[in-house]
Design a protein around this motif. Structure first.
Motif, PDB file in Angstrom:
ATOM      1  N   VAL A  45       0.692  -1.262  -0.354  1.00 55.81           N
ATOM      2  CA  VAL A  45      -0.443   0.251   0.572  1.00 55.81           C
ATOM      3  C   VAL A  45       0.663   1.421   0.197  1.00 55.81           C
ATOM      4  O   VAL A  45       0.460   2.190  -0.545  1.00 55.81           O
ATOM      5  N   LYS A  46       2.212   1.365   1.035  1.00 56.03           N
ATOM      6  CA  LYS A  46       2.339   2.273   0.500  1.00 56.03           C
ATOM      7  C   LYS A  46       3.889   2.289  -0.275  1.00 56.03           C
ATOM      8  O   LYS A  46       4.097   3.418  -0.742  1.00 56.03           O
ATOM      9  N   VAL A  47       4.072   1.367  -1.219  1.00 57.43           N
ATOM     10  CA  VAL A  47       4.498   1.251  -1.774  1.00 57.43           C
ATOM     11  C   VAL A  47       4.330   1.546  -3.567  1.00 57.43           C
ATOM     12  O   VAL A  47       4.719   2.412  -4.628  1.00 57.43           O
ATOM     13  N   LEU A  48       2.954   0.881  -3.582  1.00 51.60           N
ATOM     14  CA  LEU A  48       2.873   0.991  -5.035  1.00 51.60           C
ATOM     15  C   LEU A  48       2.512   2.217  -5.429  1.00 51.60           C
ATOM     16  O   LEU A  48       1.717   3.128  -4.470  1.00 51.60           O
ATOM     17  N   PRO A  49       1.997   2.753  -6.519  1.00 48.52           N
ATOM     18  CA  PRO A  49       1.539   3.528  -7.443  1.00 48.52           C
ATOM     19  C   PRO A  49       0.671   4.191  -7.021  1.00 48.52           C
ATOM     20  O   PRO A  49      -0.646   3.687  -6.987  1.00 48.52           O
ATOM     21  N   LYS A  50       0.191   5.711  -6.236  1.00 46.07           N
ATOM     22  CA  LYS A  50      -1.556   5.675  -6.261  1.00 46.07           C
ATOM     23  C   LYS A  50      -2.370   6.057  -7.147  1.00 46.07           C
ATOM     24  O   LYS A  50      -1.732   6.913  -8.491  1.00 46.07           O
ATOM     25  N   LYS A  51      -3.658   5.563  -7.541  1.00 47.79           N
ATOM     26  CA  LYS A  51      -4.941   6.111  -8.639  1.00 47.79           C
ATOM     27  C   LYS A  51      -5.870   6.317  -7.607  1.00 47.79           C
ATOM     28  O   LYS A  51      -7.001   5.998  -6.739  1.00 47.79           O
ATOM     29  N   TYR A  52      -6.207   7.573  -8.700  1.00 50.56           N
ATOM     30  CA  TYR A  52      -7.415   8.075  -7.923  1.00 50.56           C
ATOM     31  C   TYR A  52      -8.733   8.330  -8.481  1.00 50.56           C
ATOM     32  O   TYR A  52      -8.410   8.618  -9.974  1.00 50.56           O
ATOM     33  N   PHE A  65      -6.670   8.771 -12.523  1.00 48.87           N
ATOM     34  CA  PHE A  65      -5.339   9.045 -12.707  1.00 48.87           C
ATOM     35  C   PHE A  65      -4.588   8.732 -11.285  1.00 48.87           C
ATOM     36  O   PHE A  65      -4.996   9.133 -10.525  1.00 48.87           O
ATOM     37  N   ASP A  66      -3.343   9.257 -11.341  1.00 47.81           N
ATOM     38  CA  ASP A  66      -2.572   9.358 -10.656  1.00 47.81           C
ATOM     39  C   ASP A  66      -2.294  10.434  -9.993  1.00 47.81           C
ATOM     40  O   ASP A  66      -1.849  10.751  -8.769  1.00 47.81           O
TER      41      ASP A  66
END
Length: 499
Positions: free
Chosen positions: A38-45, A143-144
């Motif tokens: 959760v902390k490492v993977l790129p975030k998607k909104y 998107f990120d």
């Protein structure tokens, strides 16, 4: 424990007592791994909005909408149009999407990535609303960056709303224009059929099917007139013949008087003729009729002359011829009147006969005219019905187009504006941590199960019989010192197995 045999609850309990530490270790490790992911993977909104489909304000029973195809199909078509390259490429340029990859990745790949980040999902209709009643749909953009997701979602929603409005207006205008053209063509054909029908009626006036009864009635009237005319003509001819005979007698008497003598035979003949004429007149008229009275006076005058003595008068050759007596002039006038009356009756008779022949020709030609008339009437009725149908559709299309222009037709309404995602939609902390916990627990249970399957030690009589293939004779207990309890030794008993 021997291989290829069934596991029992006792085996599971024994393996768990020996290797229980595997479960917490695997669970903790995978739970931590999920948290780290959760902390490492790129975030998607993900930004989402809901668009509702508003029905026309005027009921469709009064104004049928021009756009009547399935909304699901229209939505799929609009989705393909909006998510096309010509629409998405300006969005990439406007919001500067994928700026770091512009030079390394082809624009088609970027468009495909943007297309994958945008989804349209229909809202499930409530039960009983019908298969084509789509209440609305969701639009999502992932998107990120949260603000970028909201902006792209807003842009796609605006494009979809404008596309629907343009499509409805364009379809309404094109439908109205097409119907107006067809209506003009139908009216031209209807006018042609109307002109042909009017010309046919003018050309066959009197021979039309609806005029058959009137023609037959007129023929009966003409026959009655012809019969009356024939009788009148016969009477006029008899009167002329009678007056001609009287005129001949009067001329003979007048000549006799001029020569000074009276012809008795002529007087008798004249008297007989006058009496016959009186008889005929009395059969036709009353005694007070002028002709009857005049004839009676002529008979009396003739009888008086016949009773007078005859005087010898010498003829005077040098004397001028005297004028004709009034009786002769009157008879000549009657004969001329009879000639005129006979000529008039003959003309009337010829006219009646011509009209009768014309009516007979009309009646005889009615079946053929009726067949042609039915064909022309059928063509006219078909053209008239088609024109009326097009006129109704054109009027309905015009009203529907006005509703579209006034924005009173079916349209999209943004029920919820595009949301601003405060939490990432990927990765979800609860899903990853919970999934790591469940996966670690499942992994620990799987390891314990494998250990139980691979354990080949013998622990019971059943294991010995299964592994050694020999019967068990006895079981000898074994004693072992497990530990000290004060001054006493604690002894445990174990059973030994002998075959």
């Amino acid at each position: 424990m021997a291989a290829n045999r069934e596991l029992t609850p006792a085996d599971a309990k024994r393996v768990f007592r020996r290797y229980w530490w595997i479960l917490p270790i695997s669970t903790v490790l995978l739970t931590v791994a999920g948290f780290v992911a959760v902390k490492v993977l790129p975030k998607k909104y993900t930004s989402q909005t809901m668009v509702m489909v508003e029905q026309p304000s005027v009921p469709i029973d009064y104004v049928k909408p021009v756009v009547s195809d399935d909304l699901n199909h229209r939505l799929a078509t609009m989705q393909e149009q909006i998510l096309s390259r010509t629409r998405l490429e300006p969005i990439i340029e406007h919001f500067n999407l994928y700026a770091s990859e512009r030079g390394r990745v082809h624009i088609d790949d970027l468009v495909e990535r943007l297309r994958g980040a945008i989804t349209l999902k229909p809202v499930e209709a409530m039960q009983g609303t019908g298969p084509h009643q789509l209440p609305g749909f969701y639009i999502t953009a992932t998107f990120d960056n949260a603000q970028l997701a909201q902006q792209v979602c807003t842009e796609i929603t605006s494009m979809l709303w404008q596309q629907n409005a343009r499509q409805n207006e364009s379809q309404a205008v094109q439908t109205t224009k097409f119907l107006d053209g067809q209506l003009a063509e139908a009216k031209r054909k209807l006018d042609e059929q109307d002109e042909k029908l009017a010309e046919f009626k003018r050309r066959n006036l009197g021979s039309l099917p609806e005029e058959t009864q009137s023609n037959l009635g007129m023929m009966m009237g003409m026959n009655s007139q012809l019969e009356a005319n024939t009788q009148a003509l016969s009477r006029a001819q008899q009167d002329k013949a009678f007056n001609e005979s009287l005129l001949g007698q009067e001329e003979a008497n007048w000549k006799q008087r001029r020569t000074g003598g009276t012809n008795a035979d002529s007087a008798d003949q004249q008297l007989a003729l006058l009496q016959d004429q009186l008889t005929v007149l009395l059969s036709r008229y009353t005694p007070d009729h002028p002709d009857v009275i005049k004839t009676q006076s002529q008979i009396a005058e003739l009888k008086r002359r016949m009773a007078e003595p005859v005087k010898e008068v010498a003829p005077d050759p040098n004397a001028q011829a005297a004028h004709e007596p009034p009786q002769v002039q009157t008879l000549r006038a009657k004969i001329r009147q009879d000639d005129a009356n006979i000529a008039n009756l003959q003309r009337q008779q010829a006219s009646i006969q011509a009209q009768t022949r014309q009516l007979q020709g009309r009646v005889q030609s009615t079946p053929m005219v009726e067949q042609q008339y039915k064909e022309m009437t059928r063509n006219y009725d078909t053209a008239s019905a088609f024109y009326k149908e097009l006129l109704t559709k054109s009027q309905n299309s015009t009203m529907a187009t006005n509703l579209v222009h006034q924005q009173d037709s079916e349209q999209f309404k943004v029920y919820d504006p595009p949301s601003f995602p405060e939490q990432p939609s990927f990765p979800k902390k609860t899903i990853f941590v919970g999934g790591g916990f469940g996966a670690g627990l499942a992994l620990g249970v799987g390891i314990l199960f494998l250990l139980a399957l691979t354990d080949k030690t013998i622990h019971s009589e059943r294991d010995a019989e299964h592994y050694l293939k020999l019967p068990v004779l006895t079981v000898v207990p074994t004693l072992a010192v497990a530990g000290l309890n004060g001054n006493h030794a604690v002894v445990s008993r174990k059973e030994g197995i002998f075959s």
